[in-house]
Design an enzyme around this catalytic site. Structure first.
Site, PDB file in Angstrom:
ATOM      1  CB  SER A 156       9.278  -4.104   8.713  1.00 50.30           C
ATOM      2  OG  SER A 156       8.494  -2.939   8.751  1.00 50.30           O
ATOM      3  CE1 TYR A 169       5.749  -6.325   5.020  1.00 51.17           C
ATOM      4  CE2 TYR A 169       5.689  -4.785   6.877  1.00 51.17           C
ATOM      5  CZ  TYR A 169       6.319  -5.288   5.745  1.00 51.17           C
ATOM      6  OH  TYR A 169       7.524  -4.749   5.338  1.00 51.17           O
TER       7      TYR A 169
HETATM    8  N1  LIG Z   1       9.621  -0.456   1.226  1.00 50.05           N
HETATM    9  C1  LIG Z   1       9.445  -0.315   2.518  1.00 50.05           C
HETATM   10  O1  LIG Z   1       8.959   0.725   2.971  1.00 50.05           O
HETATM   11  C2  LIG Z   1       9.860  -1.387   3.482  1.00 50.05           C
HETATM   12  C3  LIG Z   1       9.942  -1.067   4.851  1.00 50.05           C
HETATM   13  C4  LIG Z   1      10.350  -2.049   5.753  1.00 50.05           C
HETATM   14  C5  LIG Z   1      10.658  -3.323   5.313  1.00 50.05           C
HETATM   15  N2  LIG Z   1      10.543  -3.625   3.984  1.00 50.05           N
HETATM   16  C6  LIG Z   1      10.897  -4.982   3.574  1.00 50.05           C
HETATM   17  O2  LIG Z   1      12.007  -4.918   2.695  1.00 50.05           O
HETATM   18  C7  LIG Z   1      12.017  -6.047   1.819  1.00 50.05           C
HETATM   19  C8  LIG Z   1      12.221  -5.581   0.388  1.00 50.05           C
HETATM   20  O3  LIG Z   1      11.107  -4.760  -0.013  1.00 50.05           O
HETATM   21  P1  LIG Z   1      11.228  -3.624  -1.149  1.00 50.05           P
HETATM   22  O4  LIG Z   1      10.898  -2.337  -0.519  1.00 50.05           O
HETATM   23  O5  LIG Z   1      12.512  -3.767  -1.859  1.00 50.05           O
HETATM   24  O6  LIG Z   1       9.970  -4.019  -2.072  1.00 50.05           O
HETATM   25  P2  LIG Z   1       9.849  -4.598  -3.570  1.00 50.05           P
HETATM   26  O7  LIG Z   1       8.430  -5.073  -3.742  1.00 50.05           O
HETATM   27  O8  LIG Z   1      10.305  -3.597  -4.550  1.00 50.05           O
HETATM   28  O9  LIG Z   1      10.870  -5.830  -3.585  1.00 50.05           O
HETATM   29  C9  LIG Z   1      10.564  -7.086  -3.030  1.00 50.05           C
HETATM   30  C10 LIG Z   1      11.112  -8.148  -3.958  1.00 50.05           C
HETATM   31  O10 LIG Z   1      10.773  -9.437  -3.390  1.00 50.05           O
HETATM   32  C11 LIG Z   1      10.278 -10.267  -4.433  1.00 50.05           C
HETATM   33  N3  LIG Z   1       9.378 -11.284  -3.907  1.00 50.05           N
HETATM   34  C12 LIG Z   1       8.138 -11.104  -3.401  1.00 50.05           C
HETATM   35  N4  LIG Z   1       7.577 -12.276  -3.103  1.00 50.05           N
HETATM   36  C13 LIG Z   1       8.486 -13.231  -3.410  1.00 50.05           C
HETATM   37  C14 LIG Z   1       8.478 -14.635  -3.332  1.00 50.05           C
HETATM   38  N5  LIG Z   1       7.404 -15.303  -2.893  1.00 50.05           N
HETATM   39  N6  LIG Z   1       9.579 -15.306  -3.719  1.00 50.05           N
HETATM   40  C15 LIG Z   1      10.669 -14.648  -4.209  1.00 50.05           C
HETATM   41  N7  LIG Z   1      10.720 -13.306  -4.333  1.00 50.05           N
HETATM   42  C16 LIG Z   1       9.637 -12.607  -3.930  1.00 50.05           C
HETATM   43  C17 LIG Z   1       9.549  -9.310  -5.363  1.00 50.05           C
HETATM   44  O11 LIG Z   1       9.354  -9.876  -6.663  1.00 50.05           O
HETATM   45  C18 LIG Z   1      10.463  -8.093  -5.351  1.00 50.05           C
HETATM   46  O12 LIG Z   1      11.446  -8.138  -6.358  1.00 50.05           O
HETATM   47  C19 LIG Z   1      10.700  -6.777   2.081  1.00 50.05           C
HETATM   48  O13 LIG Z   1      10.905  -7.863   2.945  1.00 50.05           O
HETATM   49  C20 LIG Z   1       9.847  -5.724   2.773  1.00 50.05           C
HETATM   50  O14 LIG Z   1       8.839  -6.279   3.576  1.00 50.05           O
HETATM   51  C21 LIG Z   1      10.159  -2.691   3.064  1.00 50.05           C
END
Ligand SMILES: NC(=O)c1ccc[n+]([C@@H]2O[C@H](COP(=O)([O-])OP(=O)(O)OC[C@H]3O[C@@H](n4cnc5c(N)ncnc54)[C@H](O)[C@@H]3O)[C@@H](O)[C@H]2O)c1
Length: 277
Positions: A156, A169
């Protein structure tokens, strides 16, 4: 015409929705088969946004199969290295090989540092840091056996900058850079490349929820998506508030493709310039 990852097999965590699903579909469009895992259910300390569901994971399967690619999807928690190993071993048994690993699964919660419970700290570290190591650990033997491969870990911008109200985080997202750099050095000779991507806000349910809007606009008694969007636009040199999941997928696709064959150990921001502000 052959796709950019034609005939390769990708193991993707957090594949039920949002970025993980987008990665599965984008790689399938370019010729890859997919081993997908997701918890597809709630995580105790995450109350800010709704969890992914088994229906979400089934929808990822449907979208990949609609592209005439194969997908083996398993409900598994990245904290459970035994379940992860079983999922990847079974996927490789069915699809024949492993080339690409996307450690994408993660959770997010905003909490002022001194209000964070021990339980919430531990759960975040267990999923966003140890879960990434578990993912790499169960996949590496398959990459070695296949003669090489490419791992991309989703960090991130919070992995590059200290972000208030996200101590757990931000710590985990910095920590995965250590996993990446260590593995890139340790397994380079086996032709395994390891990189991280660092998205700014991505337009997914993880940040699009009333608690996030409120904590980013603390002086506002009525936080809304519109006001949050206005604030986020000011964070980026480029004229955009959030990027889309496919913007991360395209960066990931480049990193895992042969176009990036000598790129390893890189922390790649996909952040509209956020980290140079
Ligand atoms: N959305 C943002 O703004 C953003 C920004 C920077 C980084 N990220 C990172 O991107 C990645 C994806 O996030 P997203 O935006 O798609 O969010 P999201 O919540 O829609 O998707 C995350 C997915 O990970 C799964 N997950 C969570 N915990 C888990 C576990 N213990 N075991 C297996 N699966 C698990 C969830 O069920 C979900 O389907 C994450 O690592 C997040 O930290 C997101």
């Amino acid at each position: 015409m052959a796709g950019r990852v034609q005939g390769k097999v990708a193991f993707i965590t957090g594949a039920a929705r949002s970025q993980g699903r987008s990665h599965a579909v984008r790689l399938a469009q370019e010729g890859a088969d997919i081993i997908a895992v997701d918890i597809a259910g709630p995580v105790e300390s995450i109350r800010m946004y709704p969890p992914a569901t088994e229906e979400d994971l089934a929808e990822t399967v449907r979208q990949v199969e609609a592209l005439d690619r194969r997908i083996i999807a398993t409900k598994a928690d990245v904290r459970d290295s035994g379940a992860l190993k079983a999922a990847v071993d079974e996927g490789v048994a069915q699809l024949g090989r492993l080339d690409i690993v996307l450690a994408n699964a993660g959770v997010f919660e905003l909490e002022p540092s001194l209000e964070l419970t021990d339980r919430a700290w531990q759960e975040m570290i267990d999923i966003n840091l140890t879960g990434v190591w578990n993912t790499c650990k169960v996949a590496l033997p398959h990459l070695i056996e296949g003669g090489g491969g490419s791992i991309v870990i989703t960090s991130s911008t919070a992995g590059l900058k200290g972000t208030p109200n996200t101590i757990h985080y931000t710590t985990a997202k910095h920590g995965v850079i250590g996993i990446m750099r260590t593995l890139a050095n340790e397994f380079g000779k086996q032709a395994i490349r390891v990189n991280t991507v660092h998205p700014t806000g991505v337009d997914t349910v993880m940040i699009q929820n009333p608690k996030t809007w409120g904590l980013f606009t603390p002086d506002d008694p009525e936080p809304t998506k519109e006001k949050f969007t206005e604030l986020f636009e000011t964070l980026h040199p480029l004229p955009v508030a959030y990027v889309d999941p496919v913007d991360i997928s395209n960066a990931v696709l480049f990193l895992v493709s042969d176009e990036a064959r000598y790129i390893t150990g890189v922390t790649l921001p996909v952040d509209a310039g956020y980290t140079i502000r």
